[in-house]
Motif scaffolding. Structure first.
Motif, PDB file in Angstrom:
ATOM      1  N   PRO A   1     -12.863 -14.433  15.757  1.00  0.00           N
ATOM      2  CA  PRO A   1     -12.644 -14.214  17.280  1.00  0.00           C
ATOM      3  C   PRO A   1     -13.862 -14.360  17.468  1.00  0.00           C
ATOM      4  O   PRO A   1     -15.593 -14.414  16.560  1.00  0.00           O
ATOM      5  CB  PRO A   1     -12.062 -12.679  18.037  1.00  0.00           C
ATOM      6  N   ALA A   2     -14.441 -14.496  18.654  1.00  0.00           N
ATOM      7  CA  ALA A   2     -16.046 -14.701  19.438  1.00  0.00           C
ATOM      8  C   ALA A   2     -16.526 -13.383  18.859  1.00  0.00           C
ATOM      9  O   ALA A   2     -18.171 -13.598  18.573  1.00  0.00           O
ATOM     10  CB  ALA A   2     -16.145 -14.324  20.876  1.00  0.00           C
ATOM     11  N   ASP A   3     -16.290 -12.474  18.777  1.00  0.00           N
ATOM     12  CA  ASP A   3     -16.837 -10.554  18.133  1.00  0.00           C
ATOM     13  C   ASP A   3     -16.651 -10.828  16.503  1.00  0.00           C
ATOM     14  O   ASP A   3     -17.650  -9.826  15.993  1.00  0.00           O
ATOM     15  CB  ASP A   3     -16.266  -9.303  18.872  1.00  0.00           C
ATOM     16  N   GLY A   4     -16.445 -11.962  16.522  1.00  0.00           N
ATOM     17  CA  GLY A   4     -16.111 -11.279  14.502  1.00  0.00           C
ATOM     18  C   GLY A   4     -17.698 -12.041  13.740  1.00  0.00           C
ATOM     19  O   GLY A   4     -18.345 -12.361  14.686  1.00  0.00           O
ATOM     20  N   PRO A   5     -17.880 -12.130  12.449  1.00  0.00           N
ATOM     21  CA  PRO A   5     -19.177 -11.938  12.580  1.00  0.00           C
ATOM     22  C   PRO A   5     -19.179 -12.943  11.961  1.00  0.00           C
ATOM     23  O   PRO A   5     -18.181 -13.926  11.907  1.00  0.00           O
ATOM     24  CB  PRO A   5     -18.608 -10.719  10.561  1.00  0.00           C
ATOM     25  N   THR A   6     -20.825 -13.470  11.665  1.00  0.00           N
ATOM     26  CA  THR A   6     -21.303 -14.703  10.937  1.00  0.00           C
ATOM     27  C   THR A   6     -22.360 -14.335  10.237  1.00  0.00           C
ATOM     28  O   THR A   6     -23.038 -13.385   9.672  1.00  0.00           O
ATOM     29  CB  THR A   6     -21.337 -15.654  12.456  1.00  0.00           C
ATOM     30  N   GLY A   7     -22.621 -15.027   8.881  1.00  0.00           N
ATOM     31  CA  GLY A   7     -23.695 -15.227   7.992  1.00  0.00           C
ATOM     32  C   GLY A   7     -23.282 -14.292   6.780  1.00  0.00           C
ATOM     33  O   GLY A   7     -24.204 -13.467   6.036  1.00  0.00           O
ATOM     34  N   GLN A   8     -22.012 -13.994   6.864  1.00  0.00           N
ATOM     35  CA  GLN A   8     -20.853 -12.978   5.287  1.00  0.00           C
ATOM     36  C   GLN A   8     -21.089 -13.481   4.224  1.00  0.00           C
ATOM     37  O   GLN A   8     -20.637 -15.110   4.656  1.00  0.00           O
ATOM     38  CB  GLN A   8     -20.164 -12.640   6.372  1.00  0.00           C
ATOM     39  N   PHE A   9     -20.316 -13.298   3.431  1.00  0.00           N
ATOM     40  CA  PHE A   9     -19.314 -13.682   1.472  1.00  0.00           C
ATOM     41  C   PHE A   9     -18.296 -12.463   2.284  1.00  0.00           C
ATOM     42  O   PHE A   9     -18.068 -11.839   1.644  1.00  0.00           O
ATOM     43  CB  PHE A   9     -20.503 -13.129   1.017  1.00  0.00           C
ATOM     44  N   PHE A  10     -17.141 -13.684   2.678  1.00  0.00           N
ATOM     45  CA  PHE A  10     -15.828 -12.655   2.344  1.00  0.00           C
ATOM     46  C   PHE A  10     -15.804 -12.636   0.806  1.00  0.00           C
ATOM     47  O   PHE A  10     -15.823 -14.212   0.709  1.00  0.00           O
ATOM     48  CB  PHE A  10     -14.967 -13.405   3.526  1.00  0.00           C
ATOM     49  N   SER A  11     -14.874 -11.304   0.340  1.00  0.00           N
ATOM     50  CA  SER A  11     -13.909 -11.878  -0.671  1.00  0.00           C
ATOM     51  C   SER A  11     -13.408 -10.322  -1.099  1.00  0.00           C
ATOM     52  O   SER A  11     -13.671  -9.379  -1.393  1.00  0.00           O
ATOM     53  CB  SER A  11     -15.359 -11.757  -1.847  1.00  0.00           C
ATOM     54  N   ASP A  12     -11.950 -10.737  -0.210  1.00  0.00           N
ATOM     55  CA  ASP A  12     -11.148  -9.772  -0.869  1.00  0.00           C
ATOM     56  C   ASP A  12     -11.429  -9.612  -2.474  1.00  0.00           C
ATOM     57  O   ASP A  12     -10.265  -7.772  -2.795  1.00  0.00           O
ATOM     58  CB  ASP A  12      -9.679 -10.213  -0.434  1.00  0.00           C
ATOM     59  N   ASP A  13     -11.596 -10.334  -3.518  1.00  0.00           N
ATOM     60  CA  ASP A  13     -11.167  -9.903  -4.834  1.00  0.00           C
ATOM     61  C   ASP A  13     -12.600  -9.495  -5.495  1.00  0.00           C
ATOM     62  O   ASP A  13     -12.057  -8.173  -5.910  1.00  0.00           O
ATOM     63  CB  ASP A  13     -11.526 -12.024  -5.649  1.00  0.00           C
ATOM     64  N   ASN A  14     -13.890  -9.266  -4.961  1.00  0.00           N
ATOM     65  CA  ASN A  14     -14.460  -8.631  -5.174  1.00  0.00           C
ATOM     66  C   ASN A  14     -14.710  -7.376  -4.762  1.00  0.00           C
ATOM     67  O   ASN A  14     -15.351  -6.250  -5.225  1.00  0.00           O
ATOM     68  CB  ASN A  14     -16.015  -9.718  -5.505  1.00  0.00           C
ATOM     69  N   ALA A  15     -14.534  -7.333  -3.669  1.00  0.00           N
ATOM     70  CA  ALA A  15     -15.266  -6.386  -2.039  1.00  0.00           C
ATOM     71  C   ALA A  15     -13.483  -5.720  -1.738  1.00  0.00           C
ATOM     72  O   ALA A  15     -13.331  -6.426  -0.243  1.00  0.00           O
ATOM     73  CB  ALA A  15     -16.275  -6.945  -1.417  1.00  0.00           C
ATOM     74  N   PRO A  16     -12.699  -4.944  -2.230  1.00  0.00           N
ATOM     75  CA  PRO A  16     -11.141  -5.101  -1.476  1.00  0.00           C
ATOM     76  C   PRO A  16     -11.183  -4.199  -0.785  1.00  0.00           C
ATOM     77  O   PRO A  16     -10.078  -4.375   0.304  1.00  0.00           O
ATOM     78  CB  PRO A  16     -10.476  -5.317  -2.871  1.00  0.00           C
ATOM     79  N   ALA A  17     -12.390  -3.223  -0.687  1.00  0.00           N
ATOM     80  CA  ALA A  17     -11.752  -2.551   0.145  1.00  0.00           C
ATOM     81  C   ALA A  17     -12.518  -2.725   1.517  1.00  0.00           C
ATOM     82  O   ALA A  17     -12.671  -2.310   2.505  1.00  0.00           O
ATOM     83  CB  ALA A  17     -13.655  -0.994  -0.323  1.00  0.00           C
ATOM     84  N   THR A  18     -13.782  -3.666   1.330  1.00  0.00           N
ATOM     85  CA  THR A  18     -14.699  -3.621   2.519  1.00  0.00           C
ATOM     86  C   THR A  18     -14.388  -5.255   3.242  1.00  0.00           C
ATOM     87  O   THR A  18     -14.443  -6.054   4.189  1.00  0.00           O
ATOM     88  CB  THR A  18     -16.243  -3.711   2.568  1.00  0.00           C
ATOM     89  N   GLY A  19     -14.014  -6.180   2.063  1.00  0.00           N
ATOM     90  CA  GLY A  19     -13.736  -8.033   1.747  1.00  0.00           C
ATOM     91  C   GLY A  19     -15.305  -8.206   2.167  1.00  0.00           C
ATOM     92  O   GLY A  19     -15.096 -10.000   2.215  1.00  0.00           O
ATOM     93  N   ILE A  20     -15.883  -7.802   1.771  1.00  0.00           N
ATOM     94  CA  ILE A  20     -17.785  -8.564   2.176  1.00  0.00           C
ATOM     95  C   ILE A  20     -17.870  -8.388   0.804  1.00  0.00           C
ATOM     96  O   ILE A  20     -19.167  -7.068   0.469  1.00  0.00           O
ATOM     97  CB  ILE A  20     -18.361  -7.754   3.059  1.00  0.00           C
ATOM     98  N   SER A  21     -18.363  -9.504   0.194  1.00  0.00           N
ATOM     99  CA  SER A  21     -18.967  -9.742  -1.070  1.00  0.00           C
ATOM    100  C   SER A  21     -20.733  -9.587  -1.224  1.00  0.00           C
ATOM    101  O   SER A  21     -20.857  -9.330  -0.684  1.00  0.00           O
ATOM    102  CB  SER A  21     -18.364 -10.148  -2.371  1.00  0.00           C
ATOM    103  N   PRO A  22     -20.801  -8.545  -2.058  1.00  0.00           N
ATOM    104  CA  PRO A  22     -22.511  -8.542  -2.232  1.00  0.00           C
ATOM    105  C   PRO A  22     -22.624 -10.087  -2.378  1.00  0.00           C
ATOM    106  O   PRO A  22     -22.220 -10.655  -2.987  1.00  0.00           O
ATOM    107  CB  PRO A  22     -22.931  -7.680  -3.526  1.00  0.00           C
ATOM    108  N   TRP A  23     -24.085 -10.340  -1.597  1.00  0.00           N
ATOM    109  CA  TRP A  23     -24.782 -11.292  -2.539  1.00  0.00           C
ATOM    110  C   TRP A  23     -25.177 -11.590  -3.960  1.00  0.00           C
ATOM    111  O   TRP A  23     -25.876 -12.619  -4.888  1.00  0.00           O
ATOM    112  CB  TRP A  23     -26.233 -11.962  -1.931  1.00  0.00           C
TER     113      TRP A  23
END
Length: 245
Positions: free
Chosen positions: A223-245
């Motif tokens: 959606p319009a208020d969604g994030p940008t410039g992120q690294f999504f990974s349910d595999d590596n970050a199941p709690a947050t969905g955001i992987s460290p770079w």
């Protein structure tokens, strides 16, 4: 009508992402390096009753092919709402850093990095016409520099020099592009679909193609208020969905 282009979409995750976007009433341009295989993929979707899709011959490493695809799509629509850079290669394995020939690095980077840059730049003008443009770069958890320095990470020993570094480079391109487009309605993100059972890894992954594609499509539908410039990974970050770079 919203329009999407997916590269490398004649099979596996790209094909399933096309199917799922069609379910959201998108018109999908199914990018395929091999036109015949792309036509077969479209025929399968048509047989399922999903008709708002057509194949576009697209070899991401070939500038003439990219230009031709841009011309073809530009004749069909003045607006592109979603670009999913899905095409990717692993290169010959194994890839120890000390002895892997530079030709392997060049082959992998040509598709995984330069191909993404080339396609994105070619279609940016059509994306700019969208009220909510989305760019999704399909990356890998193996592109995380942070996790590759953590001995406790489950994939820590998987050091594949050309492939891993190409995905790290793709991640940086994603960050940079998102920054440049930050004051516009673009959402530019990298998505790790997870270790998925596909031809890419000889079906060795535990994840399913539908689940992997759903992660990619989720980023395409932000959606319009969604994030940008992120690294999504349910595999590596199941709690947050955001992987460290």
């Amino acid at each position: 009508m919203k329009y999407a282009l997916i590269t490398g979409a004649n099979k596996s995750i790209g094909f399933e992402a096309a199917r799922q976007l069609l379910g959201h009433s998108y018109y999908v341009f199914l990018g395929s390096r091999d036109l015949t295989r792309g036509q077969q993929a479209v025929a399968q979707l048509h047989a399922e009753g999903l008709t708002q899709v057509e194949v576009v011959q697209l070899e991401v490493t070939d500038s003439a092919s990219v230009s031709a695809a841009r011309q073809t799509i530009g004749q069909k629509t003045a607006v592109l709402d979603v670009l999913i850079n899905n095409a990717g290669v692993s290169g010959a394995l194994p890839q120890p850093a000390a002895i892997t020939d530079v030709a392997v690095f060049k082959e992998v980077y040509d598709t995984n990095v330069f191909g993404v840059v080339q396609v994105t730049q070619a279609f940016l003008d059509l994306l700019e016409q969208s009220a909510a443009p989305r760019i999704v770069n399909v990356t890998s958890g193996l592109g995380s520099l942070t996790l590759h320095t953590d001995p406790s990470w489950k994939y820590y020993p998987v050091k594949v020099a050309a492939y891993n570094s190409s995905k790290a480079a793709l991640n940086m391109f994603t960050i940079t592009l998102a920054y440049e487009l930050r004051d516009r309605p673009f959402k530019v993100n990298a998505v790790d679909p997870g270790y998925t059972a596909t031809d890419f890894n000889h079906h060795s992954g535990p994840g399913t193609v539908p689940d992997a594609a759903a992660r990619v499509v989720k980023a395409a539908l932000l959606p319009a208020d969604g994030p940008t410039g992120q690294f999504f990974s349910d595999d590596n970050a199941p709690a947050t969905g955001i992987s460290p770079w």
